[in-house]
Design a protein around this motif. Structure first.
Motif, PDB file in Angstrom:
ATOM      1  N   GLN A   1       0.819  -1.209   0.000  1.00 37.59           N
ATOM      2  CA  GLN A   1       0.000   0.000   0.000  1.00 37.59           C
ATOM      3  C   GLN A   1       0.856   1.264   0.000  1.00 37.59           C
ATOM      4  N   GLY A   2       0.397   2.245  -0.762  1.00 36.48           N
ATOM      5  CA  GLY A   2       1.005   3.566  -0.770  1.00 36.48           C
ATOM      6  C   GLY A   2      -0.093   4.603  -0.742  1.00 36.48           C
ATOM      7  N   ILE A   3       0.246   5.798  -0.279  1.00 43.97           N
ATOM      8  CA  ILE A   3      -0.708   6.914  -0.253  1.00 43.97           C
ATOM      9  C   ILE A   3      -0.414   7.784  -1.471  1.00 43.97           C
ATOM     10  N   TYR A   4      -1.469   8.092  -2.211  1.00 44.35           N
ATOM     11  CA  TYR A   4      -1.319   8.834  -3.460  1.00 44.35           C
ATOM     12  C   TYR A   4      -2.179  10.090  -3.478  1.00 44.35           C
ATOM     13  N   VAL A   5      -1.639  11.138  -4.124  1.00 42.88           N
ATOM     14  CA  VAL A   5      -2.435  12.273  -4.571  1.00 42.88           C
ATOM     15  C   VAL A   5      -2.839  11.909  -5.993  1.00 42.88           C
ATOM     16  N   VAL A   6      -4.135  11.960  -6.264  1.00 38.66           N
ATOM     17  CA  VAL A   6      -4.626  11.692  -7.606  1.00 38.66           C
ATOM     18  C   VAL A   6      -4.957  13.038  -8.247  1.00 38.66           C
ATOM     19  N   GLU A   7      -4.166  13.400  -9.227  1.00 38.38           N
ATOM     20  CA  GLU A   7      -4.399  14.652  -9.953  1.00 38.38           C
ATOM     21  C   GLU A   7      -5.353  14.363 -11.104  1.00 38.38           C
ATOM     22  N   HIS A   8      -6.506  15.024 -11.066  1.00 40.38           N
ATOM     23  CA  HIS A   8      -7.515  14.788 -12.093  1.00 40.38           C
ATOM     24  C   HIS A   8      -7.478  15.812 -13.219  1.00 40.38           C
ATOM     25  N   ARG A   9      -6.717  16.883 -13.061  1.00 38.01           N
ATOM     26  CA  ARG A   9      -6.628  17.916 -14.102  1.00 38.01           C
ATOM     27  C   ARG A   9      -5.474  17.586 -15.061  1.00 38.01           C
ATOM     28  N   ALA A  10      -5.550  18.151 -16.271  1.00 36.79           N
ATOM     29  CA  ALA A  10      -4.558  17.855 -17.303  1.00 36.79           C
ATOM     30  C   ALA A  10      -3.228  18.574 -17.071  1.00 36.79           C
ATOM     31  N   ARG A  11      -3.266  19.765 -16.499  1.00 35.83           N
ATOM     32  CA  ARG A  11      -2.019  20.527 -16.344  1.00 35.83           C
ATOM     33  C   ARG A  11      -1.440  20.358 -14.931  1.00 35.83           C
ATOM     34  N   PRO A  12      -0.157  20.660 -14.751  1.00 31.51           N
ATOM     35  CA  PRO A  12       0.471  20.560 -13.427  1.00 31.51           C
ATOM     36  C   PRO A  12      -0.178  21.506 -12.416  1.00 31.51           C
ATOM     37  N   HIS A  13      -0.168  21.067 -11.170  1.00 33.71           N
ATOM     38  CA  HIS A  13      -0.690  21.872 -10.065  1.00 33.71           C
ATOM     39  C   HIS A  13       0.192  21.694  -8.841  1.00 33.71           C
ATOM     40  N   SER A  14       0.027  22.589  -7.890  1.00 40.45           N
ATOM     41  CA  SER A  14       0.593  22.422  -6.567  1.00 40.45           C
ATOM     42  C   SER A  14      -0.592  22.134  -5.642  1.00 40.45           C
ATOM     43  N   ARG A  15      -0.586  20.981  -5.011  1.00 40.41           N
ATOM     44  CA  ARG A  15      -1.704  20.553  -4.164  1.00 40.41           C
ATOM     45  C   ARG A  15      -1.288  20.560  -2.700  1.00 40.41           C
ATOM     46  N   GLU A  16      -2.201  21.014  -1.839  1.00 38.32           N
ATOM     47  CA  GLU A  16      -1.933  21.066  -0.401  1.00 38.32           C
ATOM     48  C   GLU A  16      -2.671  19.935   0.313  1.00 38.32           C
ATOM     49  N   ILE A  17      -1.917  19.207   1.127  1.00 35.24           N
ATOM     50  CA  ILE A  17      -2.484  18.130   1.930  1.00 35.24           C
ATOM     51  C   ILE A  17      -2.236  18.482   3.390  1.00 35.24           C
ATOM     52  N   VAL A  18      -3.301  18.529   4.164  1.00 35.96           N
ATOM     53  CA  VAL A  18      -3.188  18.791   5.598  1.00 35.96           C
ATOM     54  C   VAL A  18      -2.977  17.455   6.300  1.00 35.96           C
ATOM     55  N   LEU A  19      -1.933  17.389   7.115  1.00 42.93           N
ATOM     56  CA  LEU A  19      -1.640  16.209   7.932  1.00 42.93           C
ATOM     57  C   LEU A  19      -2.007  16.553   9.370  1.00 42.93           C
ATOM     58  N   HIS A  20      -2.874  15.757   9.968  1.00 44.80           N
ATOM     59  CA  HIS A  20      -3.252  15.977  11.365  1.00 44.80           C
ATOM     60  C   HIS A  20      -3.041  14.669  12.113  1.00 44.80           C
ATOM     61  N   PHE A  21      -2.126  14.692  13.064  1.00 45.78           N
ATOM     62  CA  PHE A  21      -1.843  13.521  13.886  1.00 45.78           C
ATOM     63  C   PHE A  21      -2.373  13.760  15.285  1.00 45.78           C
ATOM     64  N   ALA A  22      -3.094  12.785  15.810  1.00 46.83           N
ATOM     65  CA  ALA A  22      -3.553  12.819  17.206  1.00 46.83           C
ATOM     66  C   ALA A  22      -3.078  11.536  17.876  1.00 46.83           C
ATOM     67  N   GLY A  23      -2.352  11.692  18.989  1.00 44.55           N
ATOM     68  CA  GLY A  23      -1.836  10.534  19.688  1.00 44.55           C
ATOM     69  C   GLY A  23      -0.673  10.934  20.559  1.00 44.55           C
ATOM     70  N   SER A  24       0.269  10.018  20.705  1.00 46.42           N
ATOM     71  CA  SER A  24       1.434  10.307  21.550  1.00 46.42           C
ATOM     72  C   SER A  24       2.601  10.758  20.698  1.00 46.42           C
ATOM     73  N   LEU A  25       3.351  11.693  21.237  1.00 44.88           N
ATOM     74  CA  LEU A  25       4.530  12.224  20.587  1.00 44.88           C
ATOM     75  C   LEU A  25       5.749  11.916  21.437  1.00 44.88           C
ATOM     76  N   ASP A  26       6.898  11.695  20.778  1.00 41.86           N
ATOM     77  CA  ASP A  26       8.142  11.445  21.501  1.00 41.86           C
ATOM     78  C   ASP A  26       8.672  12.709  22.171  1.00 41.86           C
ATOM     79  N   ARG A  27       8.365  13.850  21.564  1.00 39.47           N
ATOM     80  CA  ARG A  27       8.912  15.114  22.053  1.00 39.47           C
ATOM     81  C   ARG A  27       7.924  15.827  22.958  1.00 39.47           C
ATOM     82  N   ILE A  28       8.393  16.223  24.109  1.00 34.64           N
ATOM     83  CA  ILE A  28       7.547  16.994  25.018  1.00 34.64           C
ATOM     84  C   ILE A  28       7.410  18.412  24.471  1.00 34.64           C
ATOM     85  N   GLY A  29       6.215  18.933  24.498  1.00 29.64           N
ATOM     86  CA  GLY A  29       5.968  20.291  24.013  1.00 29.64           C
ATOM     87  C   GLY A  29       5.576  20.340  22.547  1.00 29.64           C
ATOM     88  N   SER A  30       5.627  19.201  21.852  1.00 26.13           N
ATOM     89  CA  SER A  30       5.236  19.167  20.440  1.00 26.13           C
ATOM     90  C   SER A  30       3.741  19.140  20.303  1.00 26.13           C
TER      91      SER A  30
END
Length: 144
Positions: A115-144
């Protein structure tokens, strides 16, 4: 529980599937995530996200072809002001996903072997696409 949120910018070459698993894994490692849930959200209506096989490129080719057959450019659409590929892109985005949820354990996404995670571009010309990453859980770094 802690949270981490950031935006990932992905350049697409036009109609394609761009695997972003590696970039996401790098961002998770840099953020020090441990165990929890990663939600991805694409901020566009003519591109989408999917989890799909990453071993054989023919899979991406066949998926793009199937989406083209489901929403062809030459159909009689009312919305045509942004070009012949725009309305089909909106339909393809509606048929696929604008958000994904991926469990994370010991700092790694729990994707299957092929399995891989893909951005599927449906338009014919190049674009810059923004993906928001939101993680909820435990972090190794305190204060992160």
């Amino acid at each position: 529980m802690r949270q981490h949120i950031e935006t990932l910018s992905i350049a697409t070459p036009g109609r394609s599937m761009v695997e972003i698993s590696h970039q996401i894994a790098e961002r998770l490692a840099a953020a020090g995530v441990r165990d929890g849930l990663l939600t991805l959200f694409i901020r566009h209506t003519s591109a989408s996200l999917t989890i799909q096989e990453n071993a054989d490129p023919d899979v991406q080719h066949d998926l793009l072809g199937a989406l083209d057959r489901l929403a062809p450019e030459d159909a009689p659409y009312a919305h045509t002001m942004e070009g012949p590929d725009d309305m089909p892109a909106h339909i393809k985005s509606a048929l696929t996903a604008t958000s994904l949820a991926v469990p994370v354990s010991a700092g790694r996404m729990m994707l299957g072997t092929w399995q891989g995670i893909y951005v599927v571009e449906h338009r014919a010309r190049p674009h810059s696409r923004e993906i928001v990453l939101h993680f909820a859980g435990s972090l190794d770094r305190i204060g992160s």
